[in-house]
Design a protein around this motif. Structure first.
Motif, short mmCIF file in Angstrom:
data_model
loop_
_atom_site.label_atom_id
_atom_site.label_comp_id
_atom_site.label_asym_id
_atom_site.label_seq_id
_atom_site.Cartn_x
_atom_site.Cartn_y
_atom_site.Cartn_z
N THR A 126 0.84 -1.20 0.00
CA THR A 126 0.00 0.00 0.00
C THR A 126 0.87 1.25 0.00
OG1 THR A 126 -1.79 -1.13 1.17
CG2 THR A 126 -1.77 1.27 1.26
N LEU A 131 -0.52 -2.01 -4.43
CA LEU A 131 -1.66 -2.84 -4.07
C LEU A 131 -2.36 -3.32 -5.34
CD1 LEU A 131 -2.66 -3.61 -1.27
CD2 LEU A 131 -4.43 -1.88 -1.48
N GLY A 132 -2.66 -4.61 -5.39
CA GLY A 132 -3.29 -5.19 -6.56
C GLY A 132 -2.31 -5.86 -7.51
N THR A 134 0.52 -8.63 -8.66
CA THR A 134 0.64 -10.05 -8.41
C THR A 134 2.05 -10.53 -8.73
OG1 THR A 134 -0.15 -10.57 -10.64
CG2 THR A 134 -1.79 -10.52 -8.87
N LEU A 160 -2.51 -12.61 -2.32
CA LEU A 160 -3.88 -12.66 -1.83
C LEU A 160 -4.87 -12.24 -2.91
CD1 LEU A 160 -3.36 -11.05 1.70
CD2 LEU A 160 -3.33 -13.48 1.10
N ALA A 161 -6.05 -12.82 -2.87
CA ALA A 161 -7.08 -12.49 -3.86
C ALA A 161 -7.65 -11.11 -3.65
CB ALA A 161 -8.20 -13.54 -3.82
N SER A 162 -7.64 -10.63 -2.40
CA SER A 162 -8.21 -9.33 -2.06
C SER A 162 -7.38 -8.68 -0.96
CB SER A 162 -9.66 -9.48 -1.58
OG SER A 162 -10.11 -8.32 -0.92
N PRO A 163 -7.22 -7.35 -0.99
CA PRO A 163 -6.48 -6.69 0.09
C PRO A 163 -7.17 -6.81 1.44
CG PRO A 163 -7.51 -5.08 -1.37
CD PRO A 163 -7.64 -6.40 -2.04
N ASP A 164 -8.47 -7.16 1.44
CA ASP A 164 -9.20 -7.32 2.70
C ASP A 164 -9.12 -8.74 3.24
OD1 ASP A 164 -10.02 -4.67 2.54
OD2 ASP A 164 -11.82 -5.17 1.39
N GLU A 165 -8.49 -9.64 2.50
CA GLU A 165 -8.41 -11.04 2.93
C GLU A 165 -7.49 -11.18 4.14
OE1 GLU A 165 -6.99 -15.38 1.13
OE2 GLU A 165 -7.49 -13.72 -0.22
#
Length: 334
Positions: A126, A131-132, A134, A160-165
């Protein structure tokens, strides 16, 4: 501890009556409670004999000139902020090519890697605007993500599939990923590899130090804030490094005052009731490498993934401190 245990079977900082790392009860016996090696021993890592991956890690990091740990005893002191700013400042510095007649702006930049091993709280991507992104696999291993042409980055956030995971892992799985980062990432040729660790002295710290021993650890930078509640944990971090044979290069006092963006006046938010990091450094015989203030512009830049060197005003105390820190580290580790 049994008298017939060899030094190789018993960690240097093990408690009395240690059953030995090769024992089936390693990490599970009553004397193991509270031992800093408990997590690794209970995972069975010590019973497998010499780890064949250590040679692979050494070979993988053969092109990395200096490997530095960034540590903090307590969370929330800005360790990742210091790691990111230090990595940016290193990457912006010109490499000394030994040619006095070469103008600085024509010299190649230092090549820097930043490894984020804060598995459960990976904030580095971040702060770097990644972020985002891969990770890509190649014949040479995992390719790091580049913040710019001189700064390579690796973090669990890229997997990770999502930053909120949420990463809900036990110690052995986290240790396994740290080993993968060291063994499988194709860092190439680097002048400096900075390793941003989670706070404390737990499994991740033991793993990273033990895995890096074959490749060598050049030293640790300890980050703290001025108040005693943070310094108490920073002292533990110093002792952790000394027990494991990691040189402590010095201490960075983060949040050392607040610089008002309007009047530029500096005031203390966290009082140094016992003398701050300077007193602790004197106590342990360590250099105080830098005092980094709180500046709103820095927080804003990192939240937006911008390079603070480009966005902070000329004369910013934060970036001045970071450049001084880079100069000191390059002098200490030529």
């Amino acid at each position: 501890m049994s008298d017939n245990l060899t030094s190789a079977d018993r960690p240097e900082n093990a408690p009395a009556h240690c059953p030995g790392v090769s024992s089936e009860s390693a990490g599970k016996a009553a004397p193991c409670a509270g031992c800093p090696n408990q997590g690794l021993c209970s995972s069975g890592a010590g019973r497998a004999g010499p780890d064949p991956d250590l040679d692979r890690i050494r070979d993988r990091l053969a092109g990395v000139r200096r490997k530095l740990l960034v540590l903090s005893g307590k969370g929330g002191v800005g360790k990742s902020t210091v790691s990111v700013c230090l990595a940016r400042a290193f990457a912006a510095a010109a490499a000394d090519d030994g040619q006095v007649e070469t103008p600085v702006h024509q010299q190649p930049q230092l090549q820097v890697g930043l490894l984020d091993v804060d598995i459960c709280g990976p904030s580095v991507p971040t702060m770097l605007g990644l972020l985002g992104e891969t990770v890509h696999q190649s014949a040479d291993g995992w390719s790091p993500v580049y913040a710019d042409e001189s700064l390579a980055v690796m973090s669990v956030a890229f997997l990770l599939a999502s930053p909120d995971e949420a990463v809900v892992w036990r110690g052995p799985r986290k240790n396994g990923l740290i080993k993968q980062f060291l063994r499988d990432v194709d860092w190439g040729q680097l002048d400096y590899l900075l390793i941003d660790t989670p706070p404390g002295t737990s499994d991740e710290h033991l793993s990273i130090v033990q895995l890096l021993k074959s490749a060598g650890v050049d030293g640790a930078i300890i980050v703290t804030t001025p108040q005693e509640v943070s310094l108490l944990d920073a002292r533990k971090e110093v002792n952790f490094c000394r027990r494991l044979g990691v040189p402590v290069l010095g201490v960075v006092e983060n949040m050392s005052g607040y610089v008002c963006p309007n009047c530029t006046r500096k005031s203390d938010i966290f009082p140094a009731t016992t003398g701050g990091a300077a007193a602790m450094c004197k106590e342990f015989g360590l250099p105080l490498l830098a005092r980094v203030p709180i500046e709103p512009g820095l927080a804003r830049a990192l939240d937006q993934g911008q390079c603070p060197i480009d966005t902070m005003p000329d004369g910013s105390e934060t970036m001045t401190a970071m450049r001084l820190l880079v100069d000191q580290l390059r002098t200490a580790l030529p």
